[in-house]
Design a protein around this motif. Structure first.
Motif, PDB file in Angstrom:
ATOM      1  N   UNK A 197     -85.904  35.439 -31.157  1.00  0.00           N
ATOM      2  CA  UNK A 197     -85.111  35.142 -32.358  1.00  0.00           C
ATOM      3  C   UNK A 197     -84.022  36.170 -32.630  1.00  0.00           C
ATOM      4  N   UNK A 198     -84.012  37.265 -31.875  1.00  0.00           N
ATOM      5  CA  UNK A 198     -83.003  38.310 -32.080  1.00  0.00           C
ATOM      6  C   UNK A 198     -81.605  37.770 -31.792  1.00  0.00           C
ATOM      7  N   UNK A 199     -80.662  38.105 -32.652  1.00  0.00           N
ATOM      8  CA  UNK A 199     -79.291  37.664 -32.434  1.00  0.00           C
ATOM      9  C   UNK A 199     -78.710  38.259 -31.157  1.00  0.00           C
ATOM     10  N   UNK A 200     -79.192  39.426 -30.763  1.00  0.00           N
ATOM     11  CA  UNK A 200     -78.674  40.066 -29.563  1.00  0.00           C
ATOM     12  C   UNK A 200     -79.228  39.422 -28.290  1.00  0.00           C
ATOM     13  N   UNK A 201     -80.448  38.856 -28.346  1.00  0.00           N
ATOM     14  CA  UNK A 201     -81.107  38.324 -27.165  1.00  0.00           C
ATOM     15  C   UNK A 201     -81.253  36.810 -27.174  1.00  0.00           C
ATOM     16  N   UNK A 202     -80.927  36.169 -28.283  1.00  0.00           N
ATOM     17  CA  UNK A 202     -81.151  34.729 -28.382  1.00  0.00           C
ATOM     18  C   UNK A 202     -80.228  33.951 -27.455  1.00  0.00           C
ATOM     19  N   UNK A 203     -78.936  34.220 -27.491  1.00  0.00           N
ATOM     20  CA  UNK A 203     -77.963  33.470 -26.698  1.00  0.00           C
ATOM     21  C   UNK A 203     -77.735  34.166 -25.372  1.00  0.00           C
ATOM     22  N   UNK A 204     -78.773  34.168 -24.523  1.00  0.00           N
ATOM     23  CA  UNK A 204     -78.702  34.801 -23.209  1.00  0.00           C
ATOM     24  C   UNK A 204     -79.059  33.762 -22.156  1.00  0.00           C
TER      25      UNK A 204
ATOM     26  N   UNK B  71     -73.689  35.244 -15.921  1.00  0.00           N
ATOM     27  CA  UNK B  71     -74.856  35.929 -16.472  1.00  0.00           C
ATOM     28  C   UNK B  71     -74.493  36.504 -17.825  1.00  0.00           C
ATOM     29  N   UNK B  72     -75.325  36.201 -18.823  1.00  0.00           N
ATOM     30  CA  UNK B  72     -75.138  36.783 -20.155  1.00  0.00           C
ATOM     31  C   UNK B  72     -76.472  37.421 -20.563  1.00  0.00           C
ATOM     32  N   UNK B  73     -76.692  38.711 -20.189  1.00  0.00           N
ATOM     33  CA  UNK B  73     -77.979  39.358 -20.455  1.00  0.00           C
ATOM     34  C   UNK B  73     -78.186  39.705 -21.924  1.00  0.00           C
ATOM     35  N   UNK B  74     -77.104  39.923 -22.644  1.00  0.00           N
ATOM     36  CA  UNK B  74     -77.128  40.127 -24.096  1.00  0.00           C
ATOM     37  C   UNK B  74     -75.941  39.368 -24.677  1.00  0.00           C
TER      38      UNK B  74
ATOM     39  N   UNK C  32     -83.387  35.206 -41.253  1.00  0.00           N
ATOM     40  CA  UNK C  32     -82.846  33.887 -40.951  1.00  0.00           C
ATOM     41  C   UNK C  32     -83.489  33.309 -39.697  1.00  0.00           C
ATOM     42  N   UNK C  33     -83.771  32.013 -39.746  1.00  0.00           N
ATOM     43  CA  UNK C  33     -84.374  31.322 -38.618  1.00  0.00           C
ATOM     44  C   UNK C  33     -83.334  30.390 -38.015  1.00  0.00           C
ATOM     45  N   UNK C  34     -82.970  30.616 -36.766  1.00  0.00           N
ATOM     46  CA  UNK C  34     -81.996  29.793 -36.066  1.00  0.00           C
ATOM     47  C   UNK C  34     -82.717  28.866 -35.098  1.00  0.00           C
ATOM     48  N   UNK C  35     -82.162  27.696 -34.842  1.00  0.00           N
ATOM     49  CA  UNK C  35     -82.818  26.783 -33.897  1.00  0.00           C
ATOM     50  C   UNK C  35     -82.904  27.415 -32.513  1.00  0.00           C
TER      51      UNK C  35
END
Length: 305
Positions: A64-71, A94-97, A23-26
C-alpha cells in the motif's frame, strides 16, 4: 507520488487528525496485457507518425506504500510507422520504485527513401535546414540501420502537480551511402544531424498540473548529438564557429482525456497538443514554434487480479 483520499467520519463528531486511517488506494493488477497507440502530426519540422506497443506488465510489490505500490516490470513489442520509415523492436521497462523508471530497447529501422528521407552527408558541418533539404529531395535514398536506447526517468507527484524528467541515451548504426566513418543523416524526430555510427543525448522535462480530464503544463526539450569529426580539419567561415547541431526548446503542454473510466476498447482516449519555441537551434531561429498534435488510447487485453 500520490493523492490523499478523504476519510468519512463514523461518529457525529469528526475524528481528530491523529485518528484518521491512512488512505486506501485500489490495488494494482498483478499482471496486465495491453495495447497502446499514440498518433501524432508534427510541424516545424513536418512529420506524421504512429507509435504502437503491445505490452505485458507484471507488478513487483503488493504494497500500500505510495513509493512501492506503482512498481512493475514489463516487456513490449514496439512498432513505429511513418510515410518515410518504420521502426520495429523490443522494449523492456522496470519501475522498482514510483520515482524511478528505467526503459531500454532496440529498433530495426528501415527508411523508404520517400519524403526526402534519408539524406546523408560526409560530416556534421552541413547546412540541413528545410529549404536546403527540399532542393535535394531527389538525393534521398532507402537504407536500414539499428537504433539502441536507454531512458532513465525521474518522476514525482504531489497532489495535482507532477514533475518528470527523462534522459535518453541513443546509439545509431545506419548504413549510409558514402560509408564515411564521420557520416551523418538528418532525422526529423530528433530534428538534427545524427551520426551514422554514434551517440545522441536527449532530454524531456515536464512540469504539469492534472485536474480531472485536463492536464496542463510546460515541457523543456533538448538534443545533443555527439560526433567523431576532427573539428580542426574544418575551417569555419569568418566570424562564425563550427555548428554543434544541438537544440533546446520550451513551451506549453495541453492534454484532454475524453473518458477517464477504466476498461473498454478505447481506454482513456486523449488529445494532446505541445508547442515549443526554440531557445537554440542551428536553423530554427524565427518565432515559428514547434507544434505537435496527437491522439492516444490503450486497450486492455488481459487484466490480472
Amino acid at each position: 507520488l500520490g493523492l490523499s483520499a478523504p476519510a468519512t467520519a463514523q461518529q457525529p463528531e469528526p475524528p481528530t487528525t491523529e485518528n484518521l486511517p491512512p488512505p486506501v488506494l485500489p490495488p494494482m493488477p498483478e499482471r496486465r496485457l495491453f495495447f497502446t497507440t499514440l498518433n501524432v502530426f508534427r510541424y516545424n519540422p513536418l512529420g506524421l507518425e504512429s507509435q504502437n506497443k503491445l505490452i505485458y506488465q507484471k507488478r513487483l510489490f503488493d504494497s500500500p506504500s505510495l513509493l512501492l505500490r506503482d512498481t512493475f516490470a514489463s516487456a513490449a513489442a514496439s512498432l513505429k510507422l511513418s510515410p518515410a520509415f518504420f521502426k520495429l523492436g523490443p522494449v523492456v521497462e522496470l519501475q522498482p520504485v514510483a520515482v524511478l523508471n528505467l526503459r531500454a530497447g532496440y529498433e530495426y529501422v528501415q527508411f523508404f527513401g520517400t519524403f526526402g528521407s534519408v539524406q546523408s552527408y560526409p560530416d556534421s558541418f552541413q547546412n540541413y535546414d528545410d529549404d536546403v533539404r527540399d532542393v535535394t529531395n531527389d538525393q534521398a535514398y532507402g537504407t536500414s540501420g539499428h537504433h539502441f536506447f536507454v531512458e532513465p526517468t525521474l518522476q514525482a507527484k504531489v497532489k495535482s502537480v507532477a514533475l518528470r524528467t527523462k534522459v535518453a541515451f541513443e546509439y545509431w548504426n545506419v548504413d549510409l551511402r558514402d560509408g564515411s566513418p564521420t557520416g551523418t543523416f538528418y532525422d526529423p524526430t530528433l530534428d538534427t544531424l545524427v551520426p551514422g555510427k554514434g551517440w545522441v543525448l536527449a532530454n524531456d522535462t515536464d512540469l504539469i498540473w492534472m485536474n480531472g480530464r485536463w492536464t496542463l503544463g510546460a515541457r523543456f526539450s533538448a538534443v545533443w548529438p555527439s560526433y567523431d569529426d576532427d573539428s580542426g580539419a574544418v575551417d569555419p567561415l569568418p566570424g562564425r564557429s563550427l555548428p554543434t547541431n544541438k537544440h533546446m526548446r520550451v513551451g506549453p503542454i495541453v492534454a484532454y482525456a475524453f473518458d477517464t473510466r477504466p476498461g473498454g476498447f478505447m481506454n482513456k482516449p486523449t488529445a494532446l497538443l505541445i508547442a515549443g519555441w526554440y531557445l537554440t537551434h542551428e536553423n530554427r531561429t524565427s518565432a515559428m514554434p514547434y507544434l505537435l498534435a496527437g491522439f492516444s488510447f490503450s486497450t486492455e487485453l488481459l487484466g490480472g487480479r
